[in-house]
Design a protein around this motif. Structure first.
Motif, short mmCIF file in Angstrom:
data_model
loop_
_atom_site.label_atom_id
_atom_site.label_comp_id
_atom_site.label_asym_id
_atom_site.label_seq_id
_atom_site.Cartn_x
_atom_site.Cartn_y
_atom_site.Cartn_z
N ALA A 192 -38.76 15.35 -27.26
CA ALA A 192 -38.85 14.68 -28.56
C ALA A 192 -37.63 14.97 -29.41
O ALA A 192 -37.08 16.08 -29.37
CB ALA A 192 -40.11 15.16 -29.30
N ARG A 193 -37.20 13.98 -30.16
CA ARG A 193 -36.12 14.20 -31.10
C ARG A 193 -36.53 15.27 -32.10
O ARG A 193 -37.61 15.21 -32.67
CB ARG A 193 -35.78 12.89 -31.83
CG ARG A 193 -34.38 12.42 -31.55
CD ARG A 193 -34.07 11.10 -32.18
NE ARG A 193 -34.18 11.09 -33.63
CZ ARG A 193 -33.86 10.04 -34.39
NH1 ARG A 193 -33.41 8.94 -33.81
NH2 ARG A 193 -33.99 10.09 -35.69
N ASN A 238 -44.74 26.12 -33.30
CA ASN A 238 -44.21 25.71 -34.61
C ASN A 238 -43.03 26.58 -35.03
O ASN A 238 -42.07 26.10 -35.65
CB ASN A 238 -45.32 25.78 -35.66
CG ASN A 238 -46.22 24.56 -35.64
OD1 ASN A 238 -45.85 23.51 -35.12
ND2 ASN A 238 -47.41 24.69 -36.19
N LYS A 239 -43.08 27.87 -34.72
CA LYS A 239 -41.94 28.73 -34.99
C LYS A 239 -40.71 28.23 -34.25
O LYS A 239 -39.60 28.18 -34.80
CB LYS A 239 -42.24 30.17 -34.56
CG LYS A 239 -43.26 30.91 -35.40
CD LYS A 239 -43.44 32.32 -34.88
CE LYS A 239 -44.53 33.07 -35.63
NZ LYS A 239 -44.70 34.45 -35.12
N GLY A 240 -40.91 27.86 -33.00
CA GLY A 240 -39.80 27.33 -32.21
C GLY A 240 -39.22 26.07 -32.80
O GLY A 240 -38.00 25.89 -32.85
N LEU A 241 -40.09 25.18 -33.28
CA LEU A 241 -39.62 23.94 -33.91
C LEU A 241 -38.77 24.23 -35.14
O LEU A 241 -37.75 23.57 -35.38
CB LEU A 241 -40.81 23.06 -34.31
CG LEU A 241 -41.48 22.24 -33.21
CD1 LEU A 241 -42.65 21.44 -33.78
CD2 LEU A 241 -40.49 21.30 -32.54
N ALA A 254 -39.87 15.68 -34.43
CA ALA A 254 -40.82 16.72 -34.04
C ALA A 254 -41.09 17.71 -35.16
O ALA A 254 -42.23 18.15 -35.37
CB ALA A 254 -40.30 17.46 -32.81
N ALA A 255 -40.05 18.06 -35.90
CA ALA A 255 -40.20 19.02 -36.99
C ALA A 255 -41.02 18.46 -38.14
O ALA A 255 -41.63 19.22 -38.90
CB ALA A 255 -38.83 19.46 -37.48
N GLY A 302 -31.18 21.84 -31.75
CA GLY A 302 -30.71 20.79 -30.86
C GLY A 302 -31.08 19.39 -31.34
O GLY A 302 -31.80 19.22 -32.32
N ASP A 303 -30.59 18.39 -30.62
CA ASP A 303 -30.95 17.01 -30.90
C ASP A 303 -32.37 16.70 -30.41
O ASP A 303 -33.08 15.89 -31.01
CB ASP A 303 -29.96 16.05 -30.23
CG ASP A 303 -28.54 16.27 -30.72
OD1 ASP A 303 -28.29 15.98 -31.90
OD2 ASP A 303 -27.70 16.75 -29.93
N TYR A 304 -32.75 17.34 -29.31
CA TYR A 304 -34.08 17.15 -28.71
C TYR A 304 -34.70 18.51 -28.42
O TYR A 304 -33.99 19.50 -28.20
CB TYR A 304 -33.98 16.35 -27.41
CG TYR A 304 -33.68 14.88 -27.65
CD1 TYR A 304 -34.71 13.94 -27.69
CD2 TYR A 304 -32.38 14.45 -27.86
CE1 TYR A 304 -34.44 12.59 -27.93
CE2 TYR A 304 -32.10 13.12 -28.10
CZ TYR A 304 -33.14 12.20 -28.14
OH TYR A 304 -32.88 10.88 -28.39
N VAL A 305 -36.04 18.52 -28.41
CA VAL A 305 -36.76 19.74 -28.07
C VAL A 305 -37.70 19.46 -26.91
O VAL A 305 -38.26 18.37 -26.78
CB VAL A 305 -37.58 20.30 -29.27
CG1 VAL A 305 -36.66 20.73 -30.38
CG2 VAL A 305 -38.59 19.27 -29.77
N ILE A 306 -37.87 20.47 -26.08
CA ILE A 306 -38.83 20.43 -24.97
C ILE A 306 -39.51 21.78 -24.90
O ILE A 306 -38.87 22.82 -25.08
CB ILE A 306 -38.13 20.08 -23.63
CG1 ILE A 306 -39.15 20.03 -22.49
CG2 ILE A 306 -37.03 21.07 -23.32
CD1 ILE A 306 -40.15 18.92 -22.61
N PHE A 307 -40.82 21.77 -24.66
CA PHE A 307 -41.58 23.01 -24.54
C PHE A 307 -41.80 23.32 -23.07
O PHE A 307 -42.40 22.54 -22.34
CB PHE A 307 -42.92 22.89 -25.28
CG PHE A 307 -42.76 22.85 -26.77
CD1 PHE A 307 -42.72 24.02 -27.50
CD2 PHE A 307 -42.62 21.65 -27.43
CE1 PHE A 307 -42.54 24.00 -28.87
CE2 PHE A 307 -42.45 21.60 -28.81
CZ PHE A 307 -42.40 22.79 -29.53
N LEU A 308 -41.27 24.46 -22.65
CA LEU A 308 -41.36 24.90 -21.25
C LEU A 308 -41.89 26.32 -21.26
O LEU A 308 -41.12 27.28 -21.37
CB LEU A 308 -39.97 24.83 -20.60
CG LEU A 308 -39.92 24.97 -19.10
CD1 LEU A 308 -40.43 23.70 -18.42
CD2 LEU A 308 -38.49 25.27 -18.64
N ASN A 309 -43.20 26.44 -21.16
CA ASN A 309 -43.80 27.75 -21.33
C ASN A 309 -43.73 28.60 -20.06
O ASN A 309 -43.41 28.09 -18.98
CB ASN A 309 -45.24 27.61 -21.80
CG ASN A 309 -45.32 27.07 -23.22
OD1 ASN A 309 -44.37 27.22 -23.99
ND2 ASN A 309 -46.42 26.46 -23.58
N ALA A 310 -44.00 29.86 -20.20
CA ALA A 310 -43.88 30.79 -19.08
C ALA A 310 -44.72 30.32 -17.91
O ALA A 310 -45.92 30.07 -18.05
CB ALA A 310 -44.32 32.19 -19.51
#
Length: 260
Positions: free
Chosen positions: A170-171, A75-78, A175-176, A83-91
């Motif tokens: 996601a846009r 949620n902090k990242g969001l 997403a936010a 950007g226009d889109y977000v993607i979650f790419l964890n360690a």
């Protein structure tokens, strides 16, 4: 020129983080913002992240502070993403190839413009694809057994999480508006994807299949390590969205399928 925000959540991830960062650094698509949201790691995670920031051709933002778990960090990242889109790419997880983000951007540009005058921003709500499973050395193990459908809707997830979280772009504005539900410990990502797709349907926006492998997913993750608790929580998530009867029927089908 689509701008993509990649959000990487870390905590004591020095053993697996470099491969993740390298997969972003090598991307040919230049419009990239990489947010590294760390939970106050006690190992060399931040040192590795800072070295990467100095070398990366992309914009890199690092935040390290205590959090309330992985979904709080997401949620902090969001909230920080631009950007226009977000993607979650964890360690430990990686973009599949050097042109993965290019593939995503080209899929967006090929989406037909809506003729509905009420839609003022008709960029697709979601861009998605398939996932490969890798070991902790990044070696290919197998294709994820659930494949992304050609036509995805929020109802598709009645059959399981057909699109992996790491292959679900996601846009950002959508997403936010639907942040992760922190009452879930293991399955807030499933709930979040469903809610994003519900909002897409409400707005009349497309979900676009890239027909490509977009992510390499590390086999051993938090959900895998807490498998039983995760399954119980996922049942609750599915019941909330699809109703008790449908959820029970689908879980009986999952059981039969796994016995074959």
């Amino acid at each position: 020129m689509i701008r993509i925000s990649i959000i990487t959540v870390t905590y004591n991830a020095e053993k697996v983080l470099k491969r993740t960062l390298q997969s972003v650094q090598m991307q040919t698509w230049s419009r990239v913002e990489h947010l590294i949201i760390d939970g106050a790691s006690k190992d060399k995670t931040i040192e590795i992240a800072n070295d990467y920031k100095e070398q990366s051709p992309h914009e890199v933002v690092i935040l390290s502070e205590p959090d309330r778990g992985i979904y709080d960090a997401m949620n902090k990242g969001l909230r920080m993403a631009t950007g226009d889109y977000v993607i979650f790419l964890n360690a430990g997880d990686c973009l599949h190839s050097h042109d993965t983000l290019l593939t995503v951007a080209e899929s967006i540009s090929r989406t037909p413009v809506s003729s509905n005058p009420r839609i003022t921003n008709d960029l697709p709500a979601v861009i998605y694809g398939n996932t490969d499973i890798v070991d902790d050395e990044g070696r290919f193990l197998f294709h994820r057994h659930l494949s992304a459908p050609k036509h995805l809707t929020w109802r598709s997830f009645r059959n399981g999480m057909l699109v992996c979280h790491q292959a679900f772009y996601a846009r950002r504005d959508i997403a936010a508006d639907v942040p992760y539900n922190l009452s879930y410990r293991y399955s807030a990502d499933v709930d979040w994807c469903i809610r994003v797709m519900k909002e897409a349907e409400r707005r009349g926006l497309a979900l676009v299949d890239t027909n490509a492998v977009l992510a390499d997913y590390l086999k051993e993750g938090q959900t895998t390590q807490n498998h039983r608790a995760s399954l119980k929580e996922r049942f609750i998530v599915m019941k909330r969205h699809y109703g008790l009867f449908t959820t029970m029927i689908m879980h009986l089908w999952f059981l039969v399928r796994n016995l074959k």
